[in-house]
Design an enzyme around this catalytic site. Structure first.
Site, PDB file in Angstrom:
ATOM      1  N   ASP A 195       0.796  -1.300   0.060  1.00 44.36           N
ATOM      2  CA  ASP A 195       0.000  -0.077  -0.071  1.00 44.36           C
ATOM      3  C   ASP A 195       0.842   1.258   0.040  1.00 44.36           C
ATOM      4  O   ASP A 195       0.619   2.183  -0.828  1.00 44.36           O
ATOM      5  CB  ASP A 195      -1.018  -0.119   1.365  1.00 44.36           C
ATOM      6  CG  ASP A 195      -1.639  -1.249   1.310  1.00 44.36           C
ATOM      7  OD1 ASP A 195      -1.485  -2.211   0.559  1.00 44.36           O
ATOM      8  OD2 ASP A 195      -2.623  -1.436   2.431  1.00 44.36           O
ATOM      9  N   GLU A 432       2.007  -9.519  11.158  1.00 38.67           N
ATOM     10  CA  GLU A 432       1.838  -9.274   9.801  1.00 38.67           C
ATOM     11  C   GLU A 432       3.142  -8.833   9.347  1.00 38.67           C
ATOM     12  O   GLU A 432       3.683  -9.055   8.275  1.00 38.67           O
ATOM     13  CB  GLU A 432       0.943  -7.882   9.898  1.00 38.67           C
ATOM     14  CG  GLU A 432       0.397  -7.444   8.480  1.00 38.67           C
ATOM     15  CD  GLU A 432      -0.512  -6.397   8.668  1.00 38.67           C
ATOM     16  OE1 GLU A 432      -0.744  -5.683   9.699  1.00 38.67           O
ATOM     17  OE2 GLU A 432      -0.989  -5.767   7.614  1.00 38.67           O
TER      18      GLU A 432
HETATM   19  C1  9WN Z   1      -5.692  -2.832   2.155  1.00 35.25           C
HETATM   20  C2  9WN Z   1      -4.833  -7.978   4.260  1.00 35.25           C
HETATM   21  C3  9WN Z   1      -4.119  -6.891   3.461  1.00 35.25           C
HETATM   22  C4  9WN Z   1      -2.806  -7.365   2.720  1.00 35.25           C
HETATM   23  C5  9WN Z   1      -2.078  -6.151   1.882  1.00 35.25           C
HETATM   24  C6  9WN Z   1      -1.910  -5.038   3.045  1.00 35.25           C
HETATM   25  C7  9WN Z   1      -3.022  -4.633   3.808  1.00 35.25           C
HETATM   26  C8  9WN Z   1      -5.091  -3.220   3.337  1.00 35.25           C
HETATM   27  C9  9WN Z   1      -5.001  -2.485   4.644  1.00 35.25           C
HETATM   28  O1  9WN Z   1      -3.809  -5.770   4.426  1.00 35.25           O
HETATM   29  O2  9WN Z   1      -3.700  -4.040   3.006  1.00 35.25           O
HETATM   30  O3  9WN Z   1      -6.006  -3.912   1.150  1.00 35.25           O
HETATM   31  O4  9WN Z   1      -6.337  -2.168   4.842  1.00 35.25           O
HETATM   32  O5  9WN Z   1      -4.305  -2.081   4.827  1.00 35.25           O
HETATM   33  O6  9WN Z   1      -0.961  -4.082   2.598  1.00 35.25           O
HETATM   34  O7  9WN Z   1      -1.051  -6.692   1.461  1.00 35.25           O
HETATM   35  O8  9WN Z   1      -3.284  -8.095   1.451  1.00 35.25           O
HETATM   36  O9  9WN Z   1      -3.636  -8.696   5.016  1.00 35.25           O
END
Ligand code: 9WN
Length: 500
Positions: A195, A432
């Site tokens: 992101d 994470e």
């Molecule tokens: C937006 C779920 C996801 C991952 C992404 C990570 C984060 C989401 C957020 O979480 O993104 O899609 O709300 O921050 O960056 O890689 O798939 O784990």
């Protein structure tokens, strides 16, 4: 003249002691329970609190980890994901099966404006990296090793879903590369899965939220102890502005391209598409899927491999994203720069990337707690050790590069990333992401994809003993992640051999 140092003497994770048998048992058991607690019968939430839905690329990693425990349940994961596929082939980045406090939820995505949205499940309106077929090939590999029902079900699944994966890859290769540059165009930083990576700082500098951006309240900050681990409010406003632009374009790619602020050729997505297309072609050919489809996939793989090769910076040896609004290559030392390791295509460039990745600017950096892949080089001015995709180590990225190195015959290097990845996860937080200097776990805990790749790493330690992981996760008593009550829908991971 100095003799070059042999690769095995330079590999940073080489001297790490392997986890003890007790640590292995605890890690396998705890990883199994994280996945079980996050299991919602036919899909897995990305994490219990911060991400209470199914995310697209998370689901790929989750499926390949679950396959070490149960091939049928791993296939269910991918089947559920395909249930959200759009009519144009796109696999959306989130499937919303239940209500939650996640923001932005379906009411913000408003995908009802899109002609191609699926019936029966609410989704977001953008996509994520195409890791799924890579996961599928790992699952098939595991299933064949196990034989019997597992093998039969996995092979049948490949045949049954071949056209769906092909449609997904075709979508990326056409709607997202209309001019056949060989780089997949993304319309939102979220589509890269990384992101707030500094990869996107330049293109985001041209994203200016309009006064008509609907007001919003972030919910993500309630789930982390320190807001600096997450993107800033300014970044979030830009994310939501792009979402708004996608809605206004009715999620039509041509319309968005003509009007949207963020259009970037993503080199990692392109490399994954190339690698995954080759794998799908291999599996399809072997299992008698339509020849036209197999040939089309080979063409996609060739085009995107060339695109990745063209992006290589002769100076740094890293692959680069391309800002399609300004025509500028984006020179950032992010882990995506090693995309060539994933899709291959030039032996000398691959060796250079391998050495760089294991060397002192990256995994071999002297300040790192664990020699795993950092999201940004610790030697880069962009490096921020606690902030999300700006420096922390993401275990799934490390898995990806271990997989890539192994596939290109660099076993020693692959093993070093795997060994370091396991050592990093011995705390069993399955976070994470990790602070690279101190090793502290950051972001969400009990993250499904982290637990999943731990299972895969453990299974890969001794291929002949993959079964041990299955027994451990079945035999230990159930646990619940700290501070949560298991939802009524939490189910056991089904034992192998289950039908339906
Ligand atoms: C937006 C779920 C996801 C991952 C992404 C990570 C984060 C989401 C957020 O979480 O993104 O899609 O709300 O921050 O960056 O890689 O798939 O784990």
């Amino acid at each position: 003249m100095d003799r070059p140092t042999p690769i095995d003497e330079r590999v940073p994770g080489r001297s790490l002691p392997p986890p003890s048998p007790v640590e292995v048992a605890l890690m396998a058991g705890r990883a199994g329970y994280v996945l079980k607690a996050n299991d919602r019968d036919t899909f897995t939430v990305a994490s219990p609190r911060l991400y209470p839905h199914m995310w697209s690329w998370d689901a790929g990693f989750v499926a390949l980890g679950i396959a070490t425990v149960s091939v049928p349940r791993a296939l269910d994961e991918l089947r559920t994901l395909l249930g959200g596929q759009w009519a144009n082939g796109m696999i959306p980045h989130i499937l919303f099966h239940t209500e939650s406090d996640y923001f932005p939820g379906p009411e913000r995505w408003r995908t009802q404006v899109a002609a191609a949205r699926p019936a029966g499940v609410l989704t977001s309106g953008i996509c994520q990296p195409p890791i799924h077929v890579i996961a599928l090939s790992r699952i098939l590999h595991d299933a064949r090793r196990k034989g019997g029902d597992d093998q039969e079900q996995a092979e049948a699944f490949v045949v049954e879903t071949f056209d769906r994966w092909l449609a997904w890859h075709r979508y990326l290769a056409t709607a997202r590369d209309p001019h056949q540059h060989g780089l997949v165009e993304i319309h939102h930083g979220w589509e890269s899965g990384m992101d707030d990576s500094p990869r996107w700082d330049a293109p985001y500098a041209n994203v200016h939220p309009g006064p008509d951006l609907p007001p919003f309240v972030r919910r993500d900050l309630a789930h982390v102890s320190d807001p600096s681990q997450r993107p800033s409010d300014t970044e979030y406003a830009r994310y939501l502005w792009l979402l708004e632009q996608k809605v206004r374009a009715r999620y039509d790619d041509v319309t968005y391209r003509a009007s949207g602020d963020f259009v970037v050729g993503d080199v990692l997505v392109s490399a994954l598409l190339a690698a995954a297309s080759d794998l799908l072609a291999d599996m399809g050919k072997e299992l008698g899927c339509p020849v036209d489809g197999v040939n089309e996939l080979r063409g996609i793989a060739r085009r995107f491999r060339s695109g990745v090769l063209r992006s290589l910076s002769p100076e740094t040896g890293l692959c680069r994203d391309l800002d399609l609004r300004t025509g500028e290559w984006l020179e950032v030392e992010s882990a995506a720069g090693f995309a060539l390791l994933i899709c291959g295509g030039d032996e000398a460039a691959i060796r250079r990337q391998r050495d760089l990745l294991l060397g002192p600017r990256w995994c071999g950096h002297s300040r790192l707690r664990w020699p795993t892949v950092p999201s940004v080089s610790p030697a880069s001015p962009d490096f921020r050790q606690r902030t999300y995709w700006r420096g922390p180590q993401w275990p799934v990225l490390n898995w990806l590069y271990a997989w890539a190195l192994n596939r290109s015959g660099e076993q020693e290097a692959a093993n070093s990333l795997r060994a370091a990845g396991l050592a990093q996860l011995v705390d069993c937080d399955f976070a994470e992401y990790y602070e690279p200097i101190t090793g502290e776990s950051l972001g969400s805990k009990d993250q499904s994809w982290t637990a999943a790749i731990a299972l895969d790493f453990l299974a890969a330690r001794r291929p002949g003993r993959r079964r041990a992981v299955r027994l451990l996760t079945r035999e230990l008593p159930a646990i619940t992640p700290a501070g949560t009550t298991p939802p009524a829908s939490v189910r056991q991971i089904r034992p192998p051999g289950r039908t339906g």
